[in-house]
Design a protein around this motif. Structure first.
Motif, short mmCIF file in Angstrom:
data_model
loop_
_atom_site.label_atom_id
_atom_site.label_comp_id
_atom_site.label_asym_id
_atom_site.label_seq_id
_atom_site.Cartn_x
_atom_site.Cartn_y
_atom_site.Cartn_z
N VAL A 197 0.84 -1.20 0.00
CA VAL A 197 0.00 0.00 0.00
C VAL A 197 0.88 1.26 0.00
O VAL A 197 0.63 2.21 -0.75
N GLU A 198 1.92 1.24 0.81
CA GLU A 198 2.82 2.40 0.92
C GLU A 198 3.48 2.73 -0.42
O GLU A 198 3.48 3.88 -0.85
N VAL A 199 4.05 1.73 -1.09
CA VAL A 199 4.74 2.02 -2.36
C VAL A 199 3.75 2.43 -3.45
O VAL A 199 4.07 3.28 -4.27
N MET A 200 2.55 1.85 -3.43
CA MET A 200 1.55 2.23 -4.42
C MET A 200 1.09 3.67 -4.19
O MET A 200 0.87 4.42 -5.15
N LYS A 201 0.97 4.08 -2.94
CA LYS A 201 0.61 5.47 -2.61
C LYS A 201 1.63 6.45 -3.16
O LYS A 201 1.29 7.58 -3.50
N HIS A 202 2.88 6.02 -3.23
CA HIS A 202 3.95 6.90 -3.69
C HIS A 202 4.26 6.72 -5.17
O HIS A 202 5.30 7.18 -5.65
N GLY A 203 3.37 6.07 -5.89
CA GLY A 203 3.46 6.06 -7.34
C GLY A 203 4.04 4.82 -8.00
O GLY A 203 4.27 4.83 -9.21
#
Length: 142
Positions: free
Chosen positions: A90-96
């Motif tokens: 979720v964290e890496v997807m939030k950052h693009g």
């Protein structure tokens, strides 16, 4: 047209093996063994997709991803990890990040993701060109 791919991983054996497998599939592969080296490459060259290891010395994958996206928001990054968790994903997807996959991912699946990244980058470039042309037409009053 072969996809231009940057693979970033501090584990040289894994990096060499993955690069060899991608080249065997007709891809133009560049490798980097550190996030700092990868950021320098991204500043100088354009890649259709970047395959980025999450856990590395110097900078972790998340910080590297953030810096890559700050430098060029169009960059398509697939984050690889040996220790996937939902929270990290979720964290890496939030950052693009375009995707977040386990290092043990099937090579065909990873190849498909790289091809998707290449196609997505092309669509973004076409849209930006269309917007520039529209702005020029409006500015000139044509």
């Amino acid at each position: 047209m072969s996809e231009k791919v940057l693979i970033v991983d501090d584990e040289q054996e894994f990096l060499d093996a993955l690069a060899e497998r991608m080249r065997a599939r007709g891809m133009d592969v560049t490798t980097a063994t550190s996030p700092i080296e990868a950021l320098a490459l991204v500043a100088r060259r354009s890649f259709d997709a970047i395959v980025l290891d999450f856990q590395m010395p110097e900078l972790d994958g998340l910080e590297t991803l953030k810096r890559m996206k700050d430098a060029n928001d169009d960059v398509q990054v697939i984050v690889l990890t040996g220790h996937a968790t939902v929270e990290r994903g979720v964290e890496v997807m939030k950052h693009g990040a375009m995707d977040f996959v386990e290092k043990s991912a099937d090579i065909n699946s990873l190849t498909e993701k790289i091809q998707e990244a290449s196609a997505k980058k092309l669509v973004i470039a076409e849209e930006k060109t269309r917007e520039k042309i529209q702005a020029i037409l409006e500015e000139k009053g044509w």
